[in-house]
Design a protein around this motif. Structure first.
Motif, PDB file in Angstrom:
ATOM      1  N   LEU A 187     -21.952  44.659  -0.673  1.00 21.80           N
ATOM      2  CA  LEU A 187     -21.364  43.911   0.441  1.00 21.80           C
ATOM      3  C   LEU A 187     -20.547  44.862   1.306  1.00 21.80           C
ATOM      4  CD1 LEU A 187     -20.060  40.751  -1.483  1.00 21.80           C
ATOM      5  CD2 LEU A 187     -22.205  40.959  -0.205  1.00 21.80           C
ATOM      6  N   GLY A 188     -20.459  44.521   2.589  1.00 20.61           N
ATOM      7  CA  GLY A 188     -19.692  45.355   3.510  1.00 20.61           C
ATOM      8  C   GLY A 188     -18.755  44.515   4.350  1.00 20.61           C
ATOM      9  N   ARG A 189     -17.838  45.201   5.015  1.00 15.04           N
ATOM     10  CA  ARG A 189     -16.959  44.470   5.940  1.00 15.04           C
ATOM     11  C   ARG A 189     -16.859  45.209   7.264  1.00 15.04           C
ATOM     12  NH1 ARG A 189     -11.674  45.775   6.499  1.00 15.04           N
ATOM     13  NH2 ARG A 189     -11.401  43.661   7.228  1.00 15.04           N
ATOM     14  N   GLN A 190     -16.870  44.419   8.347  1.00 10.24           N
ATOM     15  CA  GLN A 190     -16.747  44.991   9.684  1.00 10.24           C
ATOM     16  C   GLN A 190     -15.270  45.176  10.013  1.00 10.24           C
ATOM     17  OE1 GLN A 190     -18.993  42.715  12.555  1.00 10.24           O
ATOM     18  NE2 GLN A 190     -20.853  42.798  11.309  1.00 10.24           N
ATOM     19  N   PRO A 191     -14.981  46.155  10.881  1.00  5.12           N
ATOM     20  CA  PRO A 191     -13.572  46.451  11.195  1.00  5.12           C
ATOM     21  C   PRO A 191     -12.821  45.261  11.773  1.00  5.12           C
ATOM     22  CG  PRO A 191     -15.029  48.171  12.044  1.00  5.12           C
ATOM     23  CD  PRO A 191     -15.918  47.080  11.546  1.00  5.12           C
ATOM     24  N   SER A 192     -13.531  44.347  12.507  1.00  2.47           N
ATOM     25  CA  SER A 192     -12.836  43.239  13.169  1.00  2.47           C
ATOM     26  C   SER A 192     -12.538  42.083  12.223  1.00  2.47           C
ATOM     27  CB  SER A 192     -13.700  42.729  14.323  1.00  2.47           C
ATOM     28  OG  SER A 192     -14.929  42.214  13.824  1.00  2.47           O
ATOM     29  N   PRO A 194     -11.112  39.756   9.002  1.00  2.84           N
ATOM     30  CA  PRO A 194      -9.867  39.679   8.221  1.00  2.84           C
ATOM     31  C   PRO A 194      -9.985  40.548   6.968  1.00  2.84           C
ATOM     32  CG  PRO A 194     -10.667  37.481   8.778  1.00  2.84           C
ATOM     33  CD  PRO A 194     -11.732  38.446   9.193  1.00  2.84           C
ATOM     34  N   GLU A 195      -8.852  41.034   6.528  1.00  4.39           N
ATOM     35  CA  GLU A 195      -8.824  41.874   5.336  1.00  4.39           C
ATOM     36  C   GLU A 195      -9.460  41.138   4.154  1.00  4.39           C
ATOM     37  OE1 GLU A 195      -5.492  44.473   3.052  1.00  4.39           O
ATOM     38  OE2 GLU A 195      -4.837  43.231   4.734  1.00  4.39           O
ATOM     39  N   LYS A 196     -10.165  41.845   3.319  1.00  2.00           N
ATOM     40  CA  LYS A 196     -10.773  41.341   2.077  1.00  2.00           C
ATOM     41  C   LYS A 196     -12.004  40.479   2.311  1.00  2.00           C
ATOM     42  CE  LYS A 196      -6.472  41.902  -0.079  1.00  2.00           C
ATOM     43  NZ  LYS A 196      -6.050  42.525  -1.239  1.00  2.00           N
ATOM     44  N   ARG A 197     -12.405  40.338   3.577  1.00  4.33           N
ATOM     45  CA  ARG A 197     -13.626  39.590   3.809  1.00  4.33           C
ATOM     46  C   ARG A 197     -14.819  40.540   3.773  1.00  4.33           C
ATOM     47  NH1 ARG A 197     -16.774  37.245   8.606  1.00  4.33           N
ATOM     48  NH2 ARG A 197     -17.936  35.643   7.559  1.00  4.33           N
ATOM     49  N   TYR A 198     -15.789  40.207   2.917  1.00  6.46           N
ATOM     50  CA  TYR A 198     -17.006  41.006   2.778  1.00  6.46           C
ATOM     51  C   TYR A 198     -18.213  40.102   2.954  1.00  6.46           C
ATOM     52  CZ  TYR A 198     -14.492  45.105   1.132  1.00  6.46           C
ATOM     53  OH  TYR A 198     -13.676  46.194   1.055  1.00  6.46           O
ATOM     54  N   SER A 199     -19.304  40.720   3.418  1.00  6.87           N
ATOM     55  CA  SER A 199     -20.517  39.941   3.638  1.00  6.87           C
ATOM     56  C   SER A 199     -21.744  40.816   3.421  1.00  6.87           C
ATOM     57  CB  SER A 199     -20.509  39.375   5.061  1.00  6.87           C
ATOM     58  OG  SER A 199     -21.636  38.545   5.251  1.00  6.87           O
ATOM     59  N   THR A 200     -22.908  40.186   3.578  1.00  8.78           N
ATOM     60  CA  THR A 200     -24.167  40.910   3.494  1.00  8.78           C
ATOM     61  C   THR A 200     -24.320  41.824   4.706  1.00  8.78           C
ATOM     62  OG1 THR A 200     -25.117  38.964   4.531  1.00  8.78           O
ATOM     63  CG2 THR A 200     -25.366  39.146   2.154  1.00  8.78           C
ATOM     64  N   THR A 284     -12.997  37.531   0.090  1.00  8.42           N
ATOM     65  CA  THR A 284     -13.339  36.325   0.839  1.00  8.42           C
ATOM     66  C   THR A 284     -14.774  36.456   1.319  1.00  8.42           C
ATOM     67  OG1 THR A 284     -11.063  36.124   1.604  1.00  8.42           O
ATOM     68  CG2 THR A 284     -12.705  34.853   2.788  1.00  8.42           C
ATOM     69  N   LEU A 285     -15.584  35.468   1.015  1.00  8.46           N
ATOM     70  CA  LEU A 285     -16.970  35.468   1.469  1.00  8.46           C
ATOM     71  C   LEU A 285     -17.063  34.820   2.854  1.00  8.46           C
ATOM     72  CD1 LEU A 285     -18.938  34.564  -1.791  1.00  8.46           C
ATOM     73  CD2 LEU A 285     -18.616  36.808  -0.727  1.00  8.46           C
TER      74      LEU A 285
END
Ligand SMILES: [Zn+2]
Length: 317
Positions: A187-192, A194-200, A284-285
């Motif tokens: 899973l990855g997270r984009q810079p924009s 919220p913190e701790k949010r990861y997605s496909t 956070t998903l």
């Protein structure tokens, strides 16, 4: 967003914009006489869509605030039939006020959280089509103005010598849940975000590229991970403004994890630890309206026989 009990258990389901109830009745788009009849039929509805993409919703009833289609004219867009009733849509200026205190202009994410699944799909369809119309007012070949035809589903250059025709476009994008075959998920997270949010991971398909190659390229670019076998799972219209998300499962076969320039982070997560990480706020998903959550949840459910907690809705675009 309701669970999709009718869908096979082997496919992700339950995300927004994907369960349209309209018969698009494309054969009627060129039938001006029939459309004129439908326009004055008692059950016909006109859905106003603001130029900023907002949809008029009766939030008390949880329904689209479509109006009787009394003012249907040559410029109106025909969406389709629901039973015998026709649905039309029309763009209105972005500063159009709420006509009634019981109604609200909602963006599509808000509409998806408020409306039944079929009406959210109708809203997404109308919004995507009217957005395309708003971006196709001039011919891309000769620069002359275009004129809409086929009840809003085609734009035609008004210069007879040119005559170029344009049709509504949809931009394919892949979105992929990658695992390593040993219980871990990428899973990855984009810079924009919220913190701790990861997605496909996700990205647009490029010209001359197969969907499978797009999956492998995007994952390699964003994470350094090499994907081998790729399996198509499900799709979601994503009208922000014109994407179609094509959901895949990919199996990692190698590559060192290196976070690409588009992401703030990418990590392998132990699948068994996901519920605990979510419960403790460490992870956070995505929200339940997006196919990204359902790809992760589907992967988890296949292994552990239960579901994960989706994240809250927040606006990114
Ligand atoms: Zn032209």
């Amino acid at each position: 967003v309701a669970a999709d009990d009718a869908a096979p258990a082997t496919r992700p389901a339950g995300y927004a914009f994907a369960r349209g109830a309209l018969d698009r009745a494309a054969e009627l788009r060129a039938d001006a006489a029939r459309l004129a009849e439908l326009a004055v039929a008692p059950g016909s509805r006109l859905l106003p869509v603001r130029a900023d993409g907002r949809i008029l919703v009766d939030t008390g009833r949880g329904q689209l605030a479509a109006q009787p289609a009394t003012n249907v004219d040559a410029d109106v867009t025909f969406l389709g039939l629901q039973g015998a009733d026709a649905w039309f849509a029309r763009s209105v200026p972005a500063d159009t006020p709420t006509p009634d205190p019981t109604l609200r202009w909602l963006d599509l994410r808000g509409a998806a959280a408020t409306l039944p699944a079929d009406e959210a799909a109708t809203a997404a369809y109308a919004r995507a089509l009217l957005h395309w119309q708003s971006r196709k007012r001039w011919c891309g070949v000769c620069g002359a103005p275009t004129r809409l035809g086929e009840a809003g589903h085609r734009a035609q250059c008004t210069d007879a010598a040119c005559g170029a025709q344009y049709f509504p476009r949809t931009d394919p994008a892949i979105i992929v849940v990658v695992d390593d075959g040993a219980g871990r998920i990428l899973l990855g997270r984009q810079p924009s975000w919220p913190e701790k949010r990861y997605s496909t991971l996700a990205g647009f398909v490029e010209p001359g590229e197969t969907l499978e190659d797009a999956v492998r390229r995007e994952v390699a670019e964003e994470s350094g991970v090499r994907v081998g076998p790729v399996e198509y799972l499900a799709s979601q219209p994503w009208p922000f403004p014109a994407s179609l998300m094509l959901g895949f499962h990919g199996r990692a076969v190698g590559g060192e994890l290196v976070v690409g320039s588009e992401l703030a982070d990418a990590r392998w997560f132990d699948g068994a630890a996901l519920p605990e990480l979510i419960a403790s706020g460490e992870l956070t998903l995505p929200p339940a309206l997006s196919i990204s959550f359902h790809l992760v949840d589907h992967w988890f459910q296949r292994r552990y026989g239960r579901h994960l907690q989706p994240g809250p809705v927040f606006a990114t675009r």
